[in-house]
Design a protein around this motif. Structure first.
Motif, PDB file in Angstrom:
ATOM      1  N   ALA B  71      39.825  28.436 -26.559  1.00  0.00           N
ATOM      2  CA  ALA B  71      39.074  29.624 -27.157  1.00  0.00           C
ATOM      3  C   ALA B  71      38.659  30.592 -26.223  1.00  0.00           C
ATOM      4  CB  ALA B  71      37.695  28.770 -27.312  1.00  0.00           C
ATOM      5  N   GLU B  72      38.530  31.895 -26.625  1.00  0.00           N
ATOM      6  CA  GLU B  72      38.014  33.004 -26.005  1.00  0.00           C
ATOM      7  C   GLU B  72      36.417  33.168 -25.431  1.00  0.00           C
ATOM      8  OE1 GLU B  72      39.843  37.022 -27.580  1.00  0.00           O
ATOM      9  OE2 GLU B  72      39.385  35.737 -29.518  1.00  0.00           O
ATOM     10  N   ARG B  73      36.338  33.165 -24.386  1.00  0.00           N
ATOM     11  CA  ARG B  73      34.960  33.179 -23.707  1.00  0.00           C
ATOM     12  C   ARG B  73      34.156  34.614 -23.714  1.00  0.00           C
ATOM     13  NH1 ARG B  73      35.092  29.162 -18.568  1.00  0.00           N
ATOM     14  NH2 ARG B  73      32.727  29.267 -18.768  1.00  0.00           N
ATOM     15  N   ASP B  74      34.956  35.557 -24.119  1.00  0.00           N
ATOM     16  CA  ASP B  74      34.120  36.732 -23.663  1.00  0.00           C
ATOM     17  C   ASP B  74      33.997  37.612 -25.052  1.00  0.00           C
ATOM     18  OD1 ASP B  74      36.795  37.185 -24.374  1.00  0.00           O
ATOM     19  OD2 ASP B  74      37.343  38.511 -22.785  1.00  0.00           O
ATOM     20  N   VAL B  75      34.056  36.886 -26.239  1.00  0.00           N
ATOM     21  CA  VAL B  75      33.592  37.525 -27.288  1.00  0.00           C
ATOM     22  C   VAL B  75      32.196  36.979 -27.963  1.00  0.00           C
ATOM     23  CG1 VAL B  75      34.312  37.611 -30.086  1.00  0.00           C
ATOM     24  CG2 VAL B  75      36.297  37.619 -27.938  1.00  0.00           C
ATOM     25  N   LEU B  76      31.448  37.944 -28.487  1.00  0.00           N
ATOM     26  CA  LEU B  76      29.835  37.307 -28.663  1.00  0.00           C
ATOM     27  C   LEU B  76      29.663  37.517 -30.046  1.00  0.00           C
ATOM     28  CD1 LEU B  76      28.021  39.018 -25.608  1.00  0.00           C
ATOM     29  CD2 LEU B  76      29.210  36.999 -25.840  1.00  0.00           C
ATOM     30  N   GLN B  77      30.647  37.993 -31.068  1.00  0.00           N
ATOM     31  CA  GLN B  77      30.231  38.099 -32.282  1.00  0.00           C
ATOM     32  C   GLN B  77      31.496  37.819 -33.074  1.00  0.00           C
ATOM     33  OE1 GLN B  77      28.237  41.836 -33.243  1.00  0.00           O
ATOM     34  NE2 GLN B  77      26.246  41.139 -32.096  1.00  0.00           N
ATOM     35  N   VAL B  78      31.334  37.063 -34.290  1.00  0.00           N
ATOM     36  CA  VAL B  78      32.503  36.679 -34.986  1.00  0.00           C
ATOM     37  C   VAL B  78      31.862  36.640 -36.522  1.00  0.00           C
ATOM     38  CG1 VAL B  78      33.647  35.081 -33.484  1.00  0.00           C
ATOM     39  CG2 VAL B  78      31.819  34.150 -34.852  1.00  0.00           C
ATOM     40  N   HIS B  79      33.188  36.578 -37.570  1.00  0.00           N
ATOM     41  CA  HIS B  79      32.914  36.419 -38.930  1.00  0.00           C
ATOM     42  C   HIS B  79      32.952  35.010 -39.177  1.00  0.00           C
ATOM     43  CE1 HIS B  79      33.495  40.535 -39.981  1.00  0.00           C
ATOM     44  NE2 HIS B  79      34.572  40.631 -38.838  1.00  0.00           N
ATOM     45  N   PRO B  80      31.619  34.237 -39.681  1.00  0.00           N
ATOM     46  CA  PRO B  80      31.667  32.703 -39.864  1.00  0.00           C
ATOM     47  C   PRO B  80      32.807  32.421 -40.475  1.00  0.00           C
ATOM     48  CG  PRO B  80      29.450  33.889 -40.009  1.00  0.00           C
ATOM     49  CD  PRO B  80      30.367  35.313 -39.898  1.00  0.00           C
ATOM     50  N   ARG B  81      33.295  31.348 -39.923  1.00  0.00           N
ATOM     51  CA  ARG B  81      34.392  30.482 -40.448  1.00  0.00           C
ATOM     52  C   ARG B  81      35.699  31.367 -40.816  1.00  0.00           C
ATOM     53  NH1 ARG B  81      33.587  25.537 -43.620  1.00  0.00           N
ATOM     54  NH2 ARG B  81      32.347  24.249 -42.465  1.00  0.00           N
ATOM     55  N   PRO B  97      34.482  28.320 -32.188  1.00  0.00           N
ATOM     56  CA  PRO B  97      34.807  27.849 -30.762  1.00  0.00           C
ATOM     57  C   PRO B  97      34.461  28.930 -29.800  1.00  0.00           C
ATOM     58  CG  PRO B  97      36.561  28.053 -32.343  1.00  0.00           C
ATOM     59  CD  PRO B  97      35.524  28.257 -33.305  1.00  0.00           C
ATOM     60  N   VAL B  98      34.652  30.192 -30.387  1.00  0.00           N
ATOM     61  CA  VAL B  98      34.547  31.365 -29.525  1.00  0.00           C
ATOM     62  C   VAL B  98      33.129  31.428 -28.941  1.00  0.00           C
ATOM     63  CG1 VAL B  98      34.330  33.794 -29.221  1.00  0.00           C
ATOM     64  CG2 VAL B  98      36.099  32.461 -30.653  1.00  0.00           C
ATOM     65  N   ARG B  99      32.864  31.311 -27.595  1.00  0.00           N
ATOM     66  CA  ARG B  99      31.540  31.397 -27.010  1.00  0.00           C
ATOM     67  C   ARG B  99      31.479  31.313 -25.294  1.00  0.00           C
ATOM     68  NH1 ARG B  99      28.063  28.517 -29.479  1.00  0.00           N
ATOM     69  NH2 ARG B  99      29.208  28.798 -31.347  1.00  0.00           N
ATOM     70  N   PRO B 100      30.568  31.901 -24.824  1.00  0.00           N
ATOM     71  CA  PRO B 100      30.734  31.825 -23.234  1.00  0.00           C
ATOM     72  C   PRO B 100      31.123  30.683 -22.597  1.00  0.00           C
ATOM     73  CG  PRO B 100      28.858  33.077 -24.001  1.00  0.00           C
ATOM     74  CD  PRO B 100      29.397  32.423 -25.158  1.00  0.00           C
ATOM     75  N   ASN B 101      30.591  29.546 -23.112  1.00  0.00           N
ATOM     76  CA  ASN B 101      31.003  28.279 -22.448  1.00  0.00           C
ATOM     77  C   ASN B 101      31.498  27.211 -23.756  1.00  0.00           C
ATOM     78  OD1 ASN B 101      30.101  28.582 -19.815  1.00  0.00           O
ATOM     79  ND2 ASN B 101      27.860  28.568 -20.728  1.00  0.00           N
ATOM     80  N   PRO B 102      32.858  27.401 -23.932  1.00  0.00           N
ATOM     81  CA  PRO B 102      33.201  26.682 -25.165  1.00  0.00           C
ATOM     82  C   PRO B 102      33.087  25.525 -25.285  1.00  0.00           C
ATOM     83  CG  PRO B 102      35.101  27.560 -23.974  1.00  0.00           C
ATOM     84  CD  PRO B 102      33.705  28.058 -23.438  1.00  0.00           C
ATOM     85  N   ILE B 103      32.057  24.646 -25.424  1.00  0.00           N
ATOM     86  CA  ILE B 103      32.019  23.327 -25.297  1.00  0.00           C
ATOM     87  C   ILE B 103      31.714  22.687 -26.785  1.00  0.00           C
ATOM     88  CG2 ILE B 103      30.416  21.006 -24.563  1.00  0.00           C
ATOM     89  CD1 ILE B 103      29.792  22.743 -22.170  1.00  0.00           C
ATOM     90  N   SER B 104      32.494  21.795 -27.237  1.00  0.00           N
ATOM     91  CA  SER B 104      32.295  21.292 -28.762  1.00  0.00           C
ATOM     92  C   SER B 104      31.835  19.849 -28.591  1.00  0.00           C
ATOM     93  CB  SER B 104      33.467  21.159 -29.324  1.00  0.00           C
ATOM     94  OG  SER B 104      33.298  21.126 -30.753  1.00  0.00           O
ATOM     95  N   LEU B 105      31.198  19.442 -29.625  1.00  0.00           N
ATOM     96  CA  LEU B 105      30.746  18.327 -29.847  1.00  0.00           C
ATOM     97  C   LEU B 105      31.085  17.874 -31.261  1.00  0.00           C
ATOM     98  CD1 LEU B 105      27.190  18.235 -31.509  1.00  0.00           C
ATOM     99  CD2 LEU B 105      27.365  19.459 -29.352  1.00  0.00           C
ATOM    100  N   ASP B 106      31.365  16.429 -31.187  1.00  0.00           N
ATOM    101  CA  ASP B 106      32.234  15.916 -32.592  1.00  0.00           C
ATOM    102  C   ASP B 106      31.563  14.365 -32.602  1.00  0.00           C
ATOM    103  OD1 ASP B 106      33.668  15.330 -34.678  1.00  0.00           O
ATOM    104  OD2 ASP B 106      35.365  15.259 -33.438  1.00  0.00           O
TER     105      ASP B 106
END
Lengths: 138, 138
Positions: B71-81, B97-106
């Motif tokens: 995932a990209e870490r330096d993009v701060l805005q996205v179009h949802p889904r 997934p795009v966020r400064p610290n791309p940690i996901s939970l599942d």
């Protein structure tokens, strides 16, 4: 025996996105789970991440990820909820703060927003906790 | 204006506890949320964390945290889904997934355990994803 591939086990560097301001100063007095908490506080997001908050609304519930900076990282088994009458369990089968990568998650409600300072209720983090991420509730 | 304190903004070093073995190789084909997934795979936990799995049971549901290494870490805005008809939003108001610290939970279900290899169903991570943590469901 299956082993993780070397390149996937490399260290990862996180950069906190802000800090949590909370009335909880003693981790022993923190609610055991966020769902039990009625504690109010603030998420002080760093100015450089202002654009990442676009669309955040008062009244919404959000998931926060934070770094439990006071937690031990080298203990692999605990008594659940610090109840010493209960047998030891692996930390990966518990919600204990003690774990190799002490990242916690909590669902809180936004009660106000002013710039990059977000008022929330439902905290279980201690004051000064590094904030790692904010997500919408799934 | 409130600013995070300097000492709370220092970098944090994570050490993966293992990797995720998954049939998903293309992140564009990953389920958008774990709750939509019926994908089976394995958590290959590193041998040094064997004791942290004590008490893990087949059939139980667990929360996994993982590092979205693609995932990209330096993009701060996205179009949802990734729906470009929807307006841009701050990543902190999405599950992107795009966020400064791309940690996901599942949340996944344990379907088998053999040593430090855990069979699970409900994955949304791509093959080779670094695994950061395993927790019991709250």
């Amino acid at each position: 025996m299956q082993k993780p591939r070397e390149e996937s086990m490399q260290e990862i560097v996180l950069k906190p996105i802000g800090i949590i301001q909370s009335p909880i100063s003693d981790p022993d007095k923190a609610p055991r789970h966020g769902s039990e908490s009625t504690v109010s506080g603030k998420l002080i997001v760093d100015e450089q991440y202002r654009d990442a908050l676009l669309g955040l609304e008062k009244g919404s519930r959000i998931v926060i990820l934070y770094w439990m900076h006071l937690a031990e990282r080298d203990v692999l088994q605990v008594h659940p909820r610090r109840d010493y009458t209960r047998p030891l369990r692996g930390v990966f089968t518990t919600r204990s703060p003690v774990r190799p990568n002490p990242i916690s998650l909590d669902t809180v409600k936004v009660t106000g927003i002013e710039g990059t300072v977000i008022d929330v209720i439902g905290l279980d983090a201690v004051d000064g906790t590094p904030l790692l991420d904010i997500k919408s509730v799934a």
